[in-house]
Design an enzyme around this catalytic site. Sequence first.
Site, mmCIF file in Angstrom:
data_model
loop_
_atom_site.group_PDB
_atom_site.id
_atom_site.type_symbol
_atom_site.label_atom_id
_atom_site.label_comp_id
_atom_site.label_asym_id
_atom_site.label_seq_id
_atom_site.Cartn_x
_atom_site.Cartn_y
_atom_site.Cartn_z
ATOM 1 N N ARG A 196 -22.096 -18.252 3.268
ATOM 2 C CA ARG A 196 -21.361 -19.476 2.990
ATOM 3 C C ARG A 196 -21.603 -20.378 4.276
ATOM 4 N N GLU A 198 -5.929 16.863 1.457
ATOM 5 C CA GLU A 198 -5.400 15.921 0.696
ATOM 6 C C GLU A 198 -5.301 14.412 1.355
ATOM 7 N N ILE A 209 1.477 10.967 -11.859
ATOM 8 C CA ILE A 209 0.519 11.866 -11.858
ATOM 9 C C ILE A 209 -0.946 11.497 -12.265
ATOM 10 N N ILE A 243 -2.481 17.397 -10.183
ATOM 11 C CA ILE A 243 -1.394 17.995 -9.260
ATOM 12 C C ILE A 243 -0.267 17.370 -9.789
ATOM 13 N N THR A 286 5.224 15.019 -7.621
ATOM 14 C CA THR A 286 5.970 14.060 -7.482
ATOM 15 C C THR A 286 7.049 13.721 -8.808
ATOM 16 N N GLU A 287 8.490 13.563 -8.342
ATOM 17 C CA GLU A 287 9.146 13.397 -9.700
ATOM 18 C C GLU A 287 10.019 12.025 -9.570
ATOM 19 N N GLY A 309 9.378 11.585 -4.124
ATOM 20 C CA GLY A 309 8.328 12.069 -3.828
ATOM 21 C C GLY A 309 7.958 12.549 -2.563
ATOM 22 N N GLY A 351 0.516 10.408 -1.813
ATOM 23 C CA GLY A 351 -0.202 11.676 -0.952
ATOM 24 C C GLY A 351 0.416 11.544 0.401
HETATM 25 C C1 LIG Z 1 -1.880 5.677 -7.554
HETATM 26 C C2 LIG Z 1 -0.817 7.048 -7.019
HETATM 27 C C3 LIG Z 1 -1.218 8.228 -7.418
HETATM 28 C C4 LIG Z 1 -0.334 9.379 -7.273
HETATM 29 N N1 LIG Z 1 -0.816 10.717 -7.721
HETATM 30 C C5 LIG Z 1 -0.110 11.758 -7.586
HETATM 31 C C6 LIG Z 1 -0.527 12.910 -8.137
HETATM 32 O O1 LIG Z 1 -1.332 13.092 -8.651
HETATM 33 N N2 LIG Z 1 0.583 13.991 -8.042
HETATM 34 C C7 LIG Z 1 1.673 13.793 -7.522
HETATM 35 O O2 LIG Z 1 2.396 14.782 -7.365
HETATM 36 N N3 LIG Z 1 2.144 12.582 -6.732
HETATM 37 C C8 LIG Z 1 1.310 11.449 -7.111
HETATM 38 N N4 LIG Z 1 1.714 10.247 -6.387
HETATM 39 C C9 LIG Z 1 2.801 10.088 -5.880
HETATM 40 C C10 LIG Z 1 3.042 9.830 -4.398
HETATM 41 O O3 LIG Z 1 2.777 11.069 -3.798
HETATM 42 C C11 LIG Z 1 4.379 9.529 -4.087
HETATM 43 O O4 LIG Z 1 4.443 8.143 -4.439
HETATM 44 C C12 LIG Z 1 4.632 9.419 -2.597
HETATM 45 O O5 LIG Z 1 4.817 10.561 -2.210
HETATM 46 C C13 LIG Z 1 6.006 8.652 -2.513
HETATM 47 O O6 LIG Z 1 7.010 9.248 -3.200
HETATM 48 P P1 LIG Z 1 8.000 8.133 -4.089
HETATM 49 O O7 LIG Z 1 6.899 6.983 -4.799
HETATM 50 O O8 LIG Z 1 8.726 8.721 -5.075
HETATM 51 O O9 LIG Z 1 8.570 7.212 -3.174
HETATM 52 P P2 LIG Z 1 10.021 7.592 -2.042
HETATM 53 O O10 LIG Z 1 10.139 9.145 -1.647
HETATM 54 O O11 LIG Z 1 11.296 7.197 -3.003
HETATM 55 O O12 LIG Z 1 9.893 6.654 -1.066
HETATM 56 C C14 LIG Z 1 10.299 5.374 -1.066
HETATM 57 C C15 LIG Z 1 10.145 4.740 0.319
HETATM 58 O O13 LIG Z 1 10.882 5.327 1.426
HETATM 59 C C16 LIG Z 1 10.305 5.799 2.172
HETATM 60 N N5 LIG Z 1 11.135 7.070 2.982
HETATM 61 C C17 LIG Z 1 11.111 8.058 2.192
HETATM 62 N N6 LIG Z 1 11.713 9.136 3.022
HETATM 63 C C18 LIG Z 1 11.621 8.695 4.315
HETATM 64 C C19 LIG Z 1 11.883 8.897 5.282
HETATM 65 N N7 LIG Z 1 12.738 10.282 5.725
HETATM 66 N N8 LIG Z 1 12.049 8.325 6.664
HETATM 67 C C20 LIG Z 1 11.593 7.159 6.384
HETATM 68 N N9 LIG Z 1 11.107 6.559 5.237
HETATM 69 C C21 LIG Z 1 11.375 7.388 4.127
HETATM 70 C C22 LIG Z 1 8.959 6.096 2.155
HETATM 71 O O14 LIG Z 1 7.798 6.056 2.982
HETATM 72 C C23 LIG Z 1 8.758 4.798 1.037
HETATM 73 O O15 LIG Z 1 8.337 3.850 1.704
HETATM 74 C C24 LIG Z 1 0.871 9.214 -6.695
HETATM 75 C C25 LIG Z 1 1.202 7.684 -6.337
HETATM 76 C C26 LIG Z 1 0.525 6.924 -6.541
HETATM 77 C C27 LIG Z 1 0.919 5.420 -6.084
HETATM 78 C C1 LIG Z 2 -4.932 -20.167 -6.807
HETATM 79 C C2 LIG Z 2 -6.022 -21.212 -6.333
HETATM 80 C C3 LIG Z 2 -5.660 -22.510 -6.875
HETATM 81 C C4 LIG Z 2 -6.390 -23.583 -6.446
HETATM 82 N N1 LIG Z 2 -6.182 -24.837 -6.968
HETATM 83 C C5 LIG Z 2 -6.831 -25.873 -6.486
HETATM 84 C C6 LIG Z 2 -6.847 -27.307 -7.155
HETATM 85 O O1 LIG Z 2 -6.207 -27.300 -7.969
HETATM 86 N N2 LIG Z 2 -7.465 -28.102 -6.674
HETATM 87 C C7 LIG Z 2 -8.492 -27.888 -5.897
HETATM 88 O O2 LIG Z 2 -9.245 -29.004 -5.498
HETATM 89 N N3 LIG Z 2 -8.728 -26.900 -5.267
HETATM 90 C C8 LIG Z 2 -8.200 -25.764 -5.513
HETATM 91 N N4 LIG Z 2 -8.098 -24.622 -4.827
HETATM 92 C C9 LIG Z 2 -9.171 -24.419 -3.959
HETATM 93 C C10 LIG Z 2 -8.677 -24.340 -2.513
HETATM 94 O O3 LIG Z 2 -8.061 -25.322 -1.812
HETATM 95 C C11 LIG Z 2 -9.742 -23.631 -1.662
HETATM 96 O O4 LIG Z 2 -9.960 -22.132 -2.157
HETATM 97 C C12 LIG Z 2 -9.443 -23.754 -0.096
HETATM 98 O O5 LIG Z 2 -9.479 -24.947 0.374
HETATM 99 C C13 LIG Z 2 -10.643 -22.891 0.639
HETATM 100 O O6 LIG Z 2 -11.903 -23.410 0.342
HETATM 101 P P1 LIG Z 2 -12.962 -22.446 -0.091
HETATM 102 O O7 LIG Z 2 -12.380 -21.408 -1.059
HETATM 103 O O8 LIG Z 2 -14.056 -23.056 -0.603
HETATM 104 O O9 LIG Z 2 -13.458 -21.462 1.130
HETATM 105 P P2 LIG Z 2 -14.265 -21.952 2.212
HETATM 106 O O10 LIG Z 2 -14.065 -23.265 2.693
HETATM 107 O O11 LIG Z 2 -15.577 -21.452 1.963
HETATM 108 O O12 LIG Z 2 -13.772 -20.763 3.506
HETATM 109 C C14 LIG Z 2 -14.140 -19.462 3.668
HETATM 110 C C15 LIG Z 2 -13.383 -18.891 4.837
HETATM 111 O O13 LIG Z 2 -14.116 -19.609 6.024
HETATM 112 C C16 LIG Z 2 -12.725 -20.121 6.686
HETATM 113 N N5 LIG Z 2 -13.184 -21.285 7.377
HETATM 114 C C17 LIG Z 2 -13.781 -22.490 6.907
HETATM 115 N N6 LIG Z 2 -14.134 -23.302 7.747
HETATM 116 C C18 LIG Z 2 -13.777 -22.907 8.983
HETATM 117 C C19 LIG Z 2 -13.681 -23.405 10.374
HETATM 118 N N7 LIG Z 2 -14.088 -24.425 10.615
HETATM 119 N N8 LIG Z 2 -13.194 -22.556 11.174
HETATM 120 C C20 LIG Z 2 -12.527 -21.392 10.985
HETATM 121 N N9 LIG Z 2 -12.759 -20.531 9.782
HETATM 122 C C21 LIG Z 2 -13.025 -21.647 8.753
HETATM 123 C C22 LIG Z 2 -11.690 -20.447 5.763
HETATM 124 O O14 LIG Z 2 -10.454 -20.424 6.248
HETATM 125 C C23 LIG Z 2 -11.685 -19.094 4.669
HETATM 126 O O15 LIG Z 2 -11.118 -18.083 5.529
HETATM 127 C C24 LIG Z 2 -7.203 -23.370 -5.287
HETATM 128 C C25 LIG Z 2 -7.497 -22.200 -4.709
HETATM 129 C C26 LIG Z 2 -6.992 -21.123 -5.326
HETATM 130 C C27 LIG Z 2 -7.245 -19.762 -4.708
#
Ligand SMILES: Cc1cc2nc3c(=O)[nH]c(=O)nc-3n(C[C@H](O)[C@H](O)[C@H](O)COP(=O)(O)OP(=O)(O)OC[C@H]3O[C@@H](n4cnc5c(N)ncnc54)[C@H](O)[C@@H]3O)c2cc1C
Ligand SMILES: Cc1cc2nc3c(=O)[nH]c(=O)nc-3n(C[C@H](O)[C@H](O)[C@H](O)COP(=O)(O)OP(=O)(O)OC[C@H]3O[C@@H](n4cnc5c(N)ncnc54)[C@H](O)[C@@H]3O)c2cc1C
Lengths: 387, 251
Positions: free
Chosen positions: A273, A247, A162, A128, A131-132, A136, A368
């Site tokens: 975990r 839709e 699209i 379909i 959108t242009e 959209g 949509g």
């Molecule tokens: C994964 C994906 C698949 C898609 N597939 C299709 C498809 O198959 N066919 C198709 O025709 N289109 C498709 N689309 C397009 C989609 O429908 C449009 O992206 C959507 O309608 C928004 O239009 P736009 O991207 O031009 O945003 P814009 O219209 O430029 O809007 C930008 C921002 O302004 C806000 N805004 C716009 N007007 C107002 C208003 N009056 N008041 C408040 N806020 C407003 C919007 O909410 C948005 O946050 C697809 C989009 C995606 C991301």
């Molecule tokens: C991009 C990236 C880079 C990183 N780089 C490094 C690095 O250089 N060196 C390094 O050592 N680590 C690194 N990490 C690891 C990072 O520090 C850990 O992912 C982080 O400490 C969380 O530990 P985990 O992933 O084991 O989650 P978990 O400890 O398993 O936690 C899982 C979930 O449970 C929640 N949770 C755990 N305990 C509690 C509690 N007592 N109460 C409530 N909620 C709890 C956590 O908040 C989380 O939402 C990196 C992670 C990312 C994503």
Amino acid sequence: MLTAPTRFFTEDHEIFREQVRNFVTKEVHPHIDQWEEEALFPKSLYQRMGELGFLGIRHPVEYGGSAGDIWMTLVFCEELCRCRALGLPTSVLVHTDMSSTHIARNGTAEQKEKYLRPMITGEAVCAIGVTEPSGGSDVASIRTTAVKDGDSYVINGAKIFITNSVHADVFCVAAKTDKDAQARGISMFIVERDTPGFSLAKKLDKMGCHSSDTGELVFEDVRVPRHNLLGEEGKGFYYIMQNFQDERLIAASMAVSAAQQALEDTLRYTRERQTFGKRVFDHQVISHRLADMATELEAARQLTYYAADVLASGRDCSTEVSMAKLYGCNVANKVAYECVQMHGGYGYMKEFAVERFYRDIRQTTIAGGSAEIMKEIIVKRGLDRDL
Amino acid sequence: MKVLVTVKRVPDPETTIRVKSDGSGIETDNIKYVINPFDEIALEEALRIKEKLGAGEVVLVSIGDSVVTEQLRTGLAMGADRAILVGCDQDLDSLAVARILAKIVEDEGPQLVLMGKQAIDDDANQAGQMLAALLGWPQATFASEVVLSDDQQAVKVTREVDGGLETIGFALPGIITSDLRLNEPRYASLPGIMKARKKEIKEVAAADLDADMSPRLTINSLEPPTQKEAGKKVETVEELIGLLHDEAKVI
Ligand SMILES: Cc1cc2nc3c(=O)[nH]c(=O)nc-3n(C[C@H](O)[C@H](O)[C@H](O)COP(=O)(O)OP(=O)(O)OC[C@H]3O[C@@H](n4cnc5c(N)ncnc54)[C@H](O)[C@@H]3O)c2cc1C
Ligand SMILES: Cc1cc2nc3c(=O)[nH]c(=O)nc-3n(C[C@H](O)[C@H](O)[C@H](O)COP(=O)(O)OP(=O)(O)OC[C@H]3O[C@@H](n4cnc5c(N)ncnc54)[C@H](O)[C@@H]3O)c2cc1C
């Protein structure tokens, strides 16, 4: 864990659910990582789904469909979205419920025979084009034109974002037959892929939904025969709005169903975990948030069921459908944020399904009909009228 | 050719089974039920036979209370022509099931009865054999391939036996029970589901069949399997031998 919504779903719906679930488990889920990687799934999958009757759920029996109800469609959508990616479901549901529906609803018998029948078997894929690049949300302001010339129309313009741009054989395209008019100037056309002047300018690279093929289309003096006009001239805007109800309801259901899968994945993860000597799930701050997520998701799901019920009744459902899409997509995005959070560092890694879900779900409040546009509809059609 | 296929309602193999705390049975809340997977394979084979011949009838039979209509409806949606529901709300052992089926066979007169080799709930693996004995019919169990003769009077059945394959033949009527690798069952298509709505499910009461259903077997108790402990990785062979000796006490 999905609570059994017995009120709307009969034995037939549940039997169908079982079939779709098996299909997704055996024929989609094992390949989805590869299809996401390749940013496309094989077109032959449409034929397979055609064989199983998945592509003609609500389409008329005369053309190979099953004339099922909206609940059958929702069952299909709910189960398809459990494949842990939203790209493929988006493509398939755009084909079944967002584009081919234009032909089913407003096409002539000849158009249905020629286009709808192969769409139901999966031999032809539909897209379909509304959108242009210039916008959209404001559908009435589209700029693509269709000028009558003898026995044909000549279309010029561009379409963007699209879905099914690569796979589609047939495009339902909105264009202005009266470029000085707004909504009343729009008409819908059937454009076949190999029509001279029609081209796929670009396959777009998206944040998520990679297995869905989204593209930009260009129309340069595309000549389509007059009988490719869908319905009546000048009624395109009305047809688009009519189609939007289906839709958007399906978009809401997709968001809720994918979020349900992510929530279940997160429950499984947090119950396994351990941190600080107990399951992540057993930290009350976590379990209470999970309870909130489950509650809001259930509310969102029930709202989509309510909107579907209004749609099925034949009454104007634009307010209810807009509410379902607004709320469902917002809740799903919130769930996505929490699911990644609760997975800790693993949630940020591509091996975990919630990472993909986080990216895939983002577009649901935009595509949509954006969340803002949903609110506009709720305000205009639901709130600003006699109480 | 008329083929009778048995359909048993069993818990979905994907669901987690929990034994009731008193061991009297399993928890049935939140359990999803499906057609016994081996019965589904038997049905698929029956449908293929009918499709190959271009004629015939596939009749389903299930014993149970009214909830089994869901499985019968699924079988009809896959392509069976009609179904018989033998209403019965008591638990039956394999012999009682075979006795009821014998009555249905006498009434329907199929040339072939296709059954699952066992039901995945109680794994009894005897209804087919008992039915063959009661009817005095030939049987081929654990079928991995079924070939009907050109004159449709006999079948050749390949069976999976320990260490290889055995092919046997018999003149119809007879009984075949399916093994896992006989075929890959189809899904019910949506048009199939819609058509199934119009197909007949004939209900008969087990009590009216004059079959001896008195239990010969009682289930005394059920126990869940013991929980396996998580495995551990060891660094060296010495460490492994040490653990096998000291902890597992197997060497
Ligand atoms: C994964 C994906 C698949 C898609 N597939 C299709 C498809 O198959 N066919 C198709 O025709 N289109 C498709 N689309 C397009 C989609 O429908 C449009 O992206 C959507 O309608 C928004 O239009 P736009 O991207 O031009 O945003 P814009 O219209 O430029 O809007 C930008 C921002 O302004 C806000 N805004 C716009 N007007 C107002 C208003 N009056 N008041 C408040 N806020 C407003 C919007 O909410 C948005 O946050 C697809 C989009 C995606 C991301
Ligand atoms: C991009 C990236 C880079 C990183 N780089 C490094 C690095 O250089 N060196 C390094 O050592 N680590 C690194 N990490 C690891 C990072 O520090 C850990 O992912 C982080 O400490 C969380 O530990 P985990 O992933 O084991 O989650 P978990 O400890 O398993 O936690 C899982 C979930 O449970 C929640 N949770 C755990 N305990 C509690 C509690 N007592 N109460 C409530 N909620 C709890 C956590 O908040 C989380 O939402 C990196 C992670 C990312 C994503």
